[in-house]
Motif scaffolding. Structure first.
Motif, PDB file in Angstrom:
ATOM      1  N   ALA A 139       0.691  -1.430  -0.465  1.00 57.57           N
ATOM      2  CA  ALA A 139      -0.225   0.321  -0.374  1.00 57.57           C
ATOM      3  C   ALA A 139       0.777   1.200  -0.224  1.00 57.57           C
ATOM      4  CB  ALA A 139      -0.772  -0.227   1.325  1.00 57.57           C
ATOM      5  N   ILE A 140       2.061   1.378   0.726  1.00 59.55           N
ATOM      6  CA  ILE A 140       3.100   2.518   0.915  1.00 59.55           C
ATOM      7  C   ILE A 140       3.354   2.761  -0.560  1.00 59.55           C
ATOM      8  CG2 ILE A 140       5.443   2.798   1.277  1.00 59.55           C
ATOM      9  CD1 ILE A 140       4.687   1.682   3.587  1.00 59.55           C
ATOM     10  N   ALA A 141       3.967   1.742  -1.456  1.00 55.31           N
ATOM     11  CA  ALA A 141       4.095   1.489  -2.596  1.00 55.31           C
ATOM     12  C   ALA A 141       3.734   2.694  -3.769  1.00 55.31           C
ATOM     13  CB  ALA A 141       4.907  -0.260  -3.145  1.00 55.31           C
ATOM     14  N   THR A 142       2.091   1.737  -3.882  1.00 53.18           N
ATOM     15  CA  THR A 142       1.082   2.506  -4.377  1.00 53.18           C
ATOM     16  C   THR A 142       0.732   3.725  -4.336  1.00 53.18           C
ATOM     17  OG1 THR A 142      -0.281  -0.041  -4.652  1.00 53.18           O
ATOM     18  CG2 THR A 142      -1.382   1.824  -5.437  1.00 53.18           C
ATOM     19  N   ALA A 143       0.756   4.297  -3.076  1.00 58.42           N
ATOM     20  CA  ALA A 143       0.649   5.623  -2.685  1.00 58.42           C
ATOM     21  C   ALA A 143       1.968   6.699  -3.071  1.00 58.42           C
ATOM     22  CB  ALA A 143       0.527   5.467  -1.153  1.00 58.42           C
ATOM     23  N   ARG A 144       2.715   6.042  -3.163  1.00 54.04           N
ATOM     24  CA  ARG A 144       4.025   6.516  -3.614  1.00 54.04           C
ATOM     25  C   ARG A 144       4.037   6.967  -5.061  1.00 54.04           C
ATOM     26  NH1 ARG A 144       8.565   3.575   0.564  1.00 54.04           N
ATOM     27  NH2 ARG A 144       8.536   5.870   2.025  1.00 54.04           N
ATOM     28  N   ALA A 145       3.866   5.702  -5.748  1.00 52.49           N
ATOM     29  CA  ALA A 145       3.263   6.049  -7.286  1.00 52.49           C
ATOM     30  C   ALA A 145       2.629   6.696  -7.356  1.00 52.49           C
ATOM     31  CB  ALA A 145       3.214   4.630  -7.847  1.00 52.49           C
ATOM     32  N   ALA A 146       1.729   7.003  -6.952  1.00 46.63           N
ATOM     33  CA  ALA A 146       0.239   7.665  -6.793  1.00 46.63           C
ATOM     34  C   ALA A 146       0.499   9.193  -7.029  1.00 46.63           C
ATOM     35  CB  ALA A 146      -1.076   7.580  -6.208  1.00 46.63           C
ATOM     36  N   VAL A 147       1.117   9.914  -5.615  1.00 46.50           N
ATOM     37  CA  VAL A 147       2.013  10.841  -5.831  1.00 46.50           C
ATOM     38  C   VAL A 147       2.704  11.040  -6.575  1.00 46.50           C
ATOM     39  CG1 VAL A 147       3.799  12.499  -3.953  1.00 46.50           C
ATOM     40  CG2 VAL A 147       1.744  10.473  -2.872  1.00 46.50           C
ATOM     41  N   ALA A 148       3.492  10.420  -7.061  1.00 49.59           N
ATOM     42  CA  ALA A 148       4.580  10.462  -7.573  1.00 49.59           C
ATOM     43  C   ALA A 148       3.764  11.017  -9.329  1.00 49.59           C
ATOM     44  CB  ALA A 148       5.736   9.388  -8.221  1.00 49.59           C
ATOM     45  N   ALA A 194      -1.323  11.069  -0.798  1.00 46.25           N
ATOM     46  CA  ALA A 194      -0.249  11.719   0.505  1.00 46.25           C
ATOM     47  C   ALA A 194      -0.851  11.687   1.413  1.00 46.25           C
ATOM     48  CB  ALA A 194      -0.432  13.088   0.577  1.00 46.25           C
ATOM     49  N   ARG A 195      -2.515  11.496   1.816  1.00 46.63           N
ATOM     50  CA  ARG A 195      -3.169  10.927   2.993  1.00 46.63           C
ATOM     51  C   ARG A 195      -3.343   9.392   2.684  1.00 46.63           C
ATOM     52  NH1 ARG A 195      -9.067  11.288   3.491  1.00 46.63           N
ATOM     53  NH2 ARG A 195      -9.340   9.733   1.871  1.00 46.63           N
ATOM     54  N   ASP A 196      -3.236   8.701   2.095  1.00 48.57           N
ATOM     55  CA  ASP A 196      -3.153   7.180   2.704  1.00 48.57           C
ATOM     56  C   ASP A 196      -1.087   7.368   2.443  1.00 48.57           C
ATOM     57  OD1 ASP A 196      -4.992   6.622   1.545  1.00 48.57           O
ATOM     58  OD2 ASP A 196      -4.891   6.310  -0.349  1.00 48.57           O
ATOM     59  N   LEU A 197      -0.486   7.140   2.021  1.00 45.16           N
ATOM     60  CA  LEU A 197       1.308   7.336   2.499  1.00 45.16           C
ATOM     61  C   LEU A 197       0.930   8.060   3.346  1.00 45.16           C
ATOM     62  CD1 LEU A 197       3.759   6.910   1.307  1.00 45.16           C
ATOM     63  CD2 LEU A 197       4.240   9.246   0.233  1.00 45.16           C
ATOM     64  N   ARG A 198       0.998   8.996   4.316  1.00 46.90           N
ATOM     65  CA  ARG A 198       1.210   9.327   5.959  1.00 46.90           C
ATOM     66  C   ARG A 198       0.318   7.854   6.562  1.00 46.90           C
ATOM     67  NH1 ARG A 198      -1.025  13.578   3.486  1.00 46.90           N
ATOM     68  NH2 ARG A 198      -2.733  14.359   4.835  1.00 46.90           N
ATOM     69  N   TYR A 199      -0.987   7.408   6.141  1.00 43.92           N
ATOM     70  CA  TYR A 199      -0.756   6.547   7.005  1.00 43.92           C
ATOM     71  C   TYR A 199      -0.823   5.077   6.844  1.00 43.92           C
ATOM     72  CZ  TYR A 199      -4.773   3.577   8.613  1.00 43.92           C
ATOM     73  OH  TYR A 199      -5.754   1.598   9.062  1.00 43.92           O
ATOM     74  N   TYR A 200      -0.285   4.455   6.493  1.00 41.39           N
ATOM     75  CA  TYR A 200       0.440   3.412   5.744  1.00 41.39           C
ATOM     76  C   TYR A 200       1.842   3.542   6.303  1.00 41.39           C
ATOM     77  CZ  TYR A 200      -3.701   1.686   3.380  1.00 41.39           C
ATOM     78  OH  TYR A 200      -4.812   1.425   2.412  1.00 41.39           O
ATOM     79  N   THR A 201       2.584   4.315   6.073  1.00 43.08           N
ATOM     80  CA  THR A 201       3.618   4.405   6.969  1.00 43.08           C
ATOM     81  C   THR A 201       3.896   4.383   8.226  1.00 43.08           C
ATOM     82  OG1 THR A 201       4.248   5.654   4.657  1.00 43.08           O
ATOM     83  CG2 THR A 201       5.686   5.912   7.604  1.00 43.08           C
ATOM     84  N   ALA A 202       3.173   5.272   8.720  1.00 43.98           N
ATOM     85  CA  ALA A 202       2.846   5.140  10.521  1.00 43.98           C
ATOM     86  C   ALA A 202       2.399   3.587  10.559  1.00 43.98           C
ATOM     87  CB  ALA A 202       1.086   5.980  10.625  1.00 43.98           C
ATOM     88  N   ARG A 203       1.014   2.840  10.223  1.00 44.08           N
ATOM     89  CA  ARG A 203       0.922   1.990   9.949  1.00 44.08           C
ATOM     90  C   ARG A 203       1.901   0.575   9.950  1.00 44.08           C
ATOM     91  NH1 ARG A 203      -3.520   1.373  13.231  1.00 44.08           N
ATOM     92  NH2 ARG A 203      -4.288  -0.745  12.993  1.00 44.08           N
ATOM     93  N   VAL A 204       3.117   0.838   9.256  1.00 44.89           N
ATOM     94  CA  VAL A 204       4.375   0.269   9.106  1.00 44.89           C
ATOM     95  C   VAL A 204       4.910   0.360  10.399  1.00 44.89           C
ATOM     96  CG1 VAL A 204       6.238  -0.305   8.051  1.00 44.89           C
ATOM     97  CG2 VAL A 204       3.753   0.057   6.695  1.00 44.89           C
ATOM     98  N   ALA A 205       4.841   1.311  10.853  1.00 47.22           N
ATOM     99  CA  ALA A 205       6.047   1.752  12.032  1.00 47.22           C
ATOM    100  C   ALA A 205       5.984   1.135  13.591  1.00 47.22           C
ATOM    101  CB  ALA A 205       6.382   3.361  11.932  1.00 47.22           C
ATOM    102  N   SER A 206       4.808   0.913  13.382  1.00 47.41           N
ATOM    103  CA  SER A 206       3.598   0.185  14.763  1.00 47.41           C
ATOM    104  C   SER A 206       3.348  -0.797  14.509  1.00 47.41           C
ATOM    105  CB  SER A 206       3.311   1.684  14.971  1.00 47.41           C
ATOM    106  OG  SER A 206       1.396   1.082  13.799  1.00 47.41           O
ATOM    107  N   ALA A 207       3.707  -1.440  13.751  1.00 47.09           N
ATOM    108  CA  ALA A 207       3.247  -2.305  13.200  1.00 47.09           C
ATOM    109  C   ALA A 207       3.744  -3.945  14.380  1.00 47.09           C
ATOM    110  CB  ALA A 207       3.844  -3.124  11.270  1.00 47.09           C
TER     111      ALA A 207
END
Length: 160
Positions: free
Chosen positions: A42-51, A70-83
């Motif tokens: 999901a992070i990779a998908t969000a990064r590609a969409a931002v790009a 960008a919103r999804d990227l922030r969310y999924y980055t936080a979720r991976v960090a707290s996983a």
């Protein structure tokens, strides 16, 4: 006068595309190993969409296109960090995170669900979040146990 109008319009447009952050659950972020991979995808998908959005020439359209990604990227980055990756226990004698549970409802319907993390839960595909009412009622129980969920009784018939 026209410059002020342009600035005001730009400020309004910018506010239009600032999406509120997705709500992050207060529960521990337990994930299965597969769930962690889904979050990373999901992070990779969000990064590609931002790009992709950054290639749009019109700034207002670029902002509108980039905001959800960008919103999804922030969310999924936080979720991976707290996983907190949790593999299912090797024994399936008591229901716990990661197990697949088969149960029968009072009306005779049999259902099978795997208990997973919040972000990977998809009841239509056979997985439920460990914080869902059904999962909370099942965790810690064994085959043959009957539990009440939403004023119905369900009986555990198998644990894998």
């Amino acid at each position: 006068m026209s410059v002020a109008f342009t600035r005001e319009e730009s400020a309004e447009t910018a506010a239009e595309v600032e999406l509120p952050d997705r709500v992050i659950s207060p529960h521990p972020n337990f994930v299965t190993p597969a769930g962690l991979e889904l979050l990373k995808t999901a992070i990779a998908t969000a990064r590609a969409a931002v790009a992709a959005a950054q290639t749009i020439e019109d700034i207002n359209e670029r902002r509108r296109a980039a905001a959800p990604a960008a919103r999804d990227l922030r969310y999924y980055t936080a979720r991976v960090a707290s996983a907190q990756v949790k593999a299912p226990p090797p024994k399936a004698d008591v229901v716990s995170f990661g197990h697949e549970v088969t149960f029968e409802r009072e009306d005779g319907r049999k259902q099978v669900f795997r208990i997973v993390g919040e972000d990977e839960a998809d009841p239509a595909s056979g997985s439920i979040s460990y914080v869902s009412p059904v999962a909370r009622a099942l965790i810690g129980k064994s085959v043959g146990d009957v539990v009440a969920v939403n004023s119905q009784e369900i009986e555990i018939t198998a644990i894998k």
